[in-house]
Design a protein around this motif. Structure first.
Motif, PDB file in Angstrom:
ATOM      1  N   ASP A  97       0.854  -1.188   0.000  1.00 15.50           N
ATOM      2  CA  ASP A  97       0.000   0.000   0.000  1.00 15.50           C
ATOM      3  C   ASP A  97       0.893   1.242   0.000  1.00 15.50           C
ATOM      4  O   ASP A  97       2.119   1.143  -0.023  1.00 15.50           O
ATOM      5  N   GLU A  98       0.277   2.400   0.037  1.00 19.23           N
ATOM      6  CA  GLU A  98       1.019   3.656  -0.028  1.00 19.23           C
ATOM      7  C   GLU A  98       1.975   3.828   1.157  1.00 19.23           C
ATOM      8  O   GLU A  98       3.099   4.295   0.995  1.00 19.23           O
ATOM      9  N   ALA A  99       1.544   3.428   2.343  1.00 21.40           N
ATOM     10  CA  ALA A  99       2.400   3.546   3.531  1.00 21.40           C
ATOM     11  C   ALA A  99       3.633   2.667   3.385  1.00 21.40           C
ATOM     12  O   ALA A  99       4.750   3.075   3.725  1.00 21.40           O
ATOM     13  N   GLU A 100       3.434   1.451   2.863  1.00 21.58           N
ATOM     14  CA  GLU A 100       4.575   0.553   2.672  1.00 21.58           C
ATOM     15  C   GLU A 100       5.487   1.062   1.562  1.00 21.58           C
ATOM     16  O   GLU A 100       6.703   0.924   1.642  1.00 21.58           O
ATOM     17  N   ASP A 101       4.922   1.663   0.521  1.00 20.90           N
ATOM     18  CA  ASP A 101       5.741   2.267  -0.544  1.00 20.90           C
ATOM     19  C   ASP A 101       6.696   3.298   0.060  1.00 20.90           C
ATOM     20  O   ASP A 101       7.888   3.304  -0.237  1.00 20.90           O
ATOM     21  N   LYS A 102       6.154   4.153   0.917  1.00 20.89           N
ATOM     22  CA  LYS A 102       6.950   5.204   1.549  1.00 20.89           C
ATOM     23  C   LYS A 102       8.031   4.599   2.443  1.00 20.89           C
ATOM     24  O   LYS A 102       9.181   5.028   2.428  1.00 20.89           O
ATOM     25  N   LEU A 103       7.670   3.584   3.208  1.00 18.15           N
ATOM     26  CA  LEU A 103       8.628   2.904   4.081  1.00 18.15           C
ATOM     27  C   LEU A 103       9.768   2.319   3.241  1.00 18.15           C
ATOM     28  O   LEU A 103      10.946   2.499   3.556  1.00 18.15           O
ATOM     29  N   LEU A 104       9.423   1.626   2.142  1.00 16.41           N
ATOM     30  CA  LEU A 104      10.438   0.988   1.300  1.00 16.41           C
ATOM     31  C   LEU A 104      11.376   2.007   0.667  1.00 16.41           C
ATOM     32  O   LEU A 104      12.579   1.763   0.559  1.00 16.41           O
ATOM     33  N   ILE A 108      15.414   1.543   0.257  1.00 19.72           N
ATOM     34  CA  ILE A 108      15.843   1.029  -1.041  1.00 19.72           C
ATOM     35  C   ILE A 108      16.172   2.185  -1.976  1.00 19.72           C
ATOM     36  O   ILE A 108      15.357   3.081  -2.177  1.00 19.72           O
ATOM     37  N   ASP A 109      17.377   2.141  -2.548  1.00 16.66           N
ATOM     38  CA  ASP A 109      17.775   3.147  -3.526  1.00 16.66           C
ATOM     39  C   ASP A 109      17.020   2.941  -4.831  1.00 16.66           C
ATOM     40  O   ASP A 109      16.482   1.863  -5.084  1.00 16.66           O
ATOM     41  N   LYS A 110      17.050   3.945  -5.702  1.00 18.77           N
ATOM     42  CA  LYS A 110      16.362   3.867  -6.990  1.00 18.77           C
ATOM     43  C   LYS A 110      16.894   2.731  -7.859  1.00 18.77           C
ATOM     44  O   LYS A 110      16.189   2.228  -8.711  1.00 18.77           O
ATOM     45  N   ASP A 111      18.159   2.356  -7.652  1.00 14.99           N
ATOM     46  CA  ASP A 111      18.731   1.275  -8.462  1.00 14.99           C
ATOM     47  C   ASP A 111      18.393  -0.107  -7.923  1.00 14.99           C
ATOM     48  O   ASP A 111      18.848  -1.117  -8.437  1.00 14.99           O
ATOM     49  N   GLY A 112      17.574  -0.161  -6.867  1.00 11.83           N
ATOM     50  CA  GLY A 112      17.161  -1.447  -6.309  1.00 11.83           C
ATOM     51  C   GLY A 112      18.092  -1.986  -5.247  1.00 11.83           C
ATOM     52  O   GLY A 112      17.964  -3.134  -4.824  1.00 11.83           O
ATOM     53  N   THR A 113      19.037  -1.176  -4.793  1.00 16.02           N
ATOM     54  CA  THR A 113      19.970  -1.593  -3.750  1.00 16.02           C
ATOM     55  C   THR A 113      19.373  -1.306  -2.374  1.00 16.02           C
ATOM     56  O   THR A 113      18.891  -0.204  -2.122  1.00 16.02           O
ATOM     57  N   LEU A 114      19.410  -2.307  -1.536  1.00 17.27           N
ATOM     58  CA  LEU A 114      18.940  -2.163  -0.163  1.00 17.27           C
ATOM     59  C   LEU A 114      20.019  -1.432   0.630  1.00 17.27           C
ATOM     60  O   LEU A 114      21.152  -1.895   0.729  1.00 17.27           O
ATOM     61  N   LYS A 115      19.677  -0.276   1.181  1.00 13.22           N
ATOM     62  CA  LYS A 115      20.643   0.536   1.921  1.00 13.22           C
ATOM     63  C   LYS A 115      21.081  -0.160   3.206  1.00 13.22           C
ATOM     64  O   LYS A 115      22.256  -0.145   3.559  1.00 13.22           O
ATOM     65  N   GLN A 116      20.115  -0.744   3.910  1.00 15.34           N
ATOM     66  CA  GLN A 116      20.397  -1.453   5.161  1.00 15.34           C
ATOM     67  C   GLN A 116      19.229  -2.373   5.470  1.00 15.34           C
ATOM     68  O   GLN A 116      18.126  -2.173   4.981  1.00 15.34           O
ATOM     69  N   ILE A 117      19.504  -3.376   6.266  1.00 14.77           N
ATOM     70  CA  ILE A 117      18.449  -4.272   6.720  1.00 14.77           C
ATOM     71  C   ILE A 117      17.795  -3.615   7.922  1.00 14.77           C
ATOM     72  O   ILE A 117      18.469  -3.301   8.905  1.00 14.77           O
ATOM     73  N   LYS A 122       8.650  -5.002  11.829  1.00  6.80           N
ATOM     74  CA  LYS A 122       7.644  -4.632  10.843  1.00  6.80           C
ATOM     75  C   LYS A 122       8.296  -4.096   9.563  1.00  6.80           C
ATOM     76  O   LYS A 122       7.897  -4.462   8.447  1.00  6.80           O
ATOM     77  N   LYS A 123       9.287  -3.245   9.716  1.00  4.40           N
ATOM     78  CA  LYS A 123       9.980  -2.681   8.548  1.00  4.40           C
ATOM     79  C   LYS A 123      10.764  -3.773   7.815  1.00  4.40           C
ATOM     80  O   LYS A 123      10.796  -3.800   6.578  1.00  4.40           O
ATOM     81  N   ARG A 124      11.401  -4.652   8.573  1.00  2.02           N
ATOM     82  CA  ARG A 124      12.161  -5.754   7.970  1.00  2.02           C
ATOM     83  C   ARG A 124      11.222  -6.651   7.165  1.00  2.02           C
ATOM     84  O   ARG A 124      11.534  -7.081   6.062  1.00  2.02           O
ATOM     85  N   ALA A 125      10.023  -6.920   7.693  1.00  2.00           N
ATOM     86  CA  ALA A 125       9.051  -7.756   6.984  1.00  2.00           C
ATOM     87  C   ALA A 125       8.645  -7.104   5.661  1.00  2.00           C
ATOM     88  O   ALA A 125       8.498  -7.789   4.641  1.00  2.00           O
ATOM     89  N   ALA A 126       8.480  -5.787   5.656  1.00  2.00           N
ATOM     90  CA  ALA A 126       8.125  -5.086   4.415  1.00  2.00           C
ATOM     91  C   ALA A 126       9.239  -5.226   3.379  1.00  2.00           C
ATOM     92  O   ALA A 126       8.974  -5.486   2.197  1.00  2.00           O
ATOM     93  N   VAL A 127      10.487  -5.080   3.815  1.00  2.00           N
ATOM     94  CA  VAL A 127      11.624  -5.231   2.900  1.00  2.00           C
ATOM     95  C   VAL A 127      11.706  -6.670   2.388  1.00  2.00           C
ATOM     96  O   VAL A 127      11.949  -6.906   1.200  1.00  2.00           O
TER      97      VAL A 127
END
Length: 191
Positions: A97-104, A108-117, A122-127
């Motif tokens: 949803d929109e809230a999860e989009d914002k969290l991600l 996550i960088d624009k190139d698809g790289t995860l900045k950090q775990i 809850k945030k880890r589950a979204a990632v």
């Protein structure tokens, strides 16, 4: 986009240079020939040719007092392959949803790289849900394949692989991994 492609597109973003390339595609021309055909002044044509030469698109050979310009078809082919064989674009970061989009977007960088775990469960589950988009239902993956898919986004495949299993997003048996149905996914037990 890399610098070479950017400078190529800047060079080609001029109608006169495009017309010069078109004329040179039909054979060698002198500055005088090009100026006459394009109805431009010779210094203007020379300026445009210098830009095209700097990009490696035009070659020059001297014959007496005349300099003949030609299109370097090999250079043009290399550049076109660079454009057409560019790295595939990653799909945009999208969550449930929109809230999860914002969290991600925060992780996550624009190139698809995860900045950090994320440290938060809850945030880890979204990632992790976001990572699961790379895994196909019904397919079995070797550990190496799982690592390769995860490492497209983050270097620590071992931790993320364990987290995917801990959140019941993936199962493992005999060194094979597979995606579990989303109804079984949890927020995890650690965190």
């Amino acid at each position: 986009m890399d610098y070479t492609l950017l400078s190529f597109f800047k060079a080609m973003a001029d109608e006169s240079r495009l017309r010069i390339v078109g004329l040179l595609a039909n054979g060698e021309r002198s500055v005088q020939d090009l100026a006459r055909d394009l109805e431009l002044r010779e210094p203007t044509v020379s300026h445009h040719l210098a830009i095209l030469k700097a990009q490696g698109l035009v070659t020059v050979r001297a014959q007496g007092t005349v300099r003949w310009h030609a299109l370097d078809r090999d250079a043009l082919e290399r550049l076109s392959k660079g454009v057409l064989q560019a790295a595939p674009m990653k799909p945009p970061v999208r969550g449930a949803d929109e809230a999860e989009d914002k969290l991600l977007m925060g992780f996550i960088d624009k190139d698809g790289t995860l900045k950090q775990i994320p440290a938060s469960r809850k945030k880890r589950a979204a990632v992790l849900r976001w990572l699961m988009r790379d895994f196909v239902n019904g397919r079995r993956y070797s550990e190496r394949e799982v690592n390769d898919l995860i490492q497209q986004h983050h270097w620590d495949a071992a931790t993320l692989r364990r987290e995917l299993i801990g959140h019941k997003m993936m199962a493992r048996k005999d060194r094979l991994y597979w995606r579990l149905p989303e109804v079984e996914w949890t927020e995890g037990t650690n965190g």
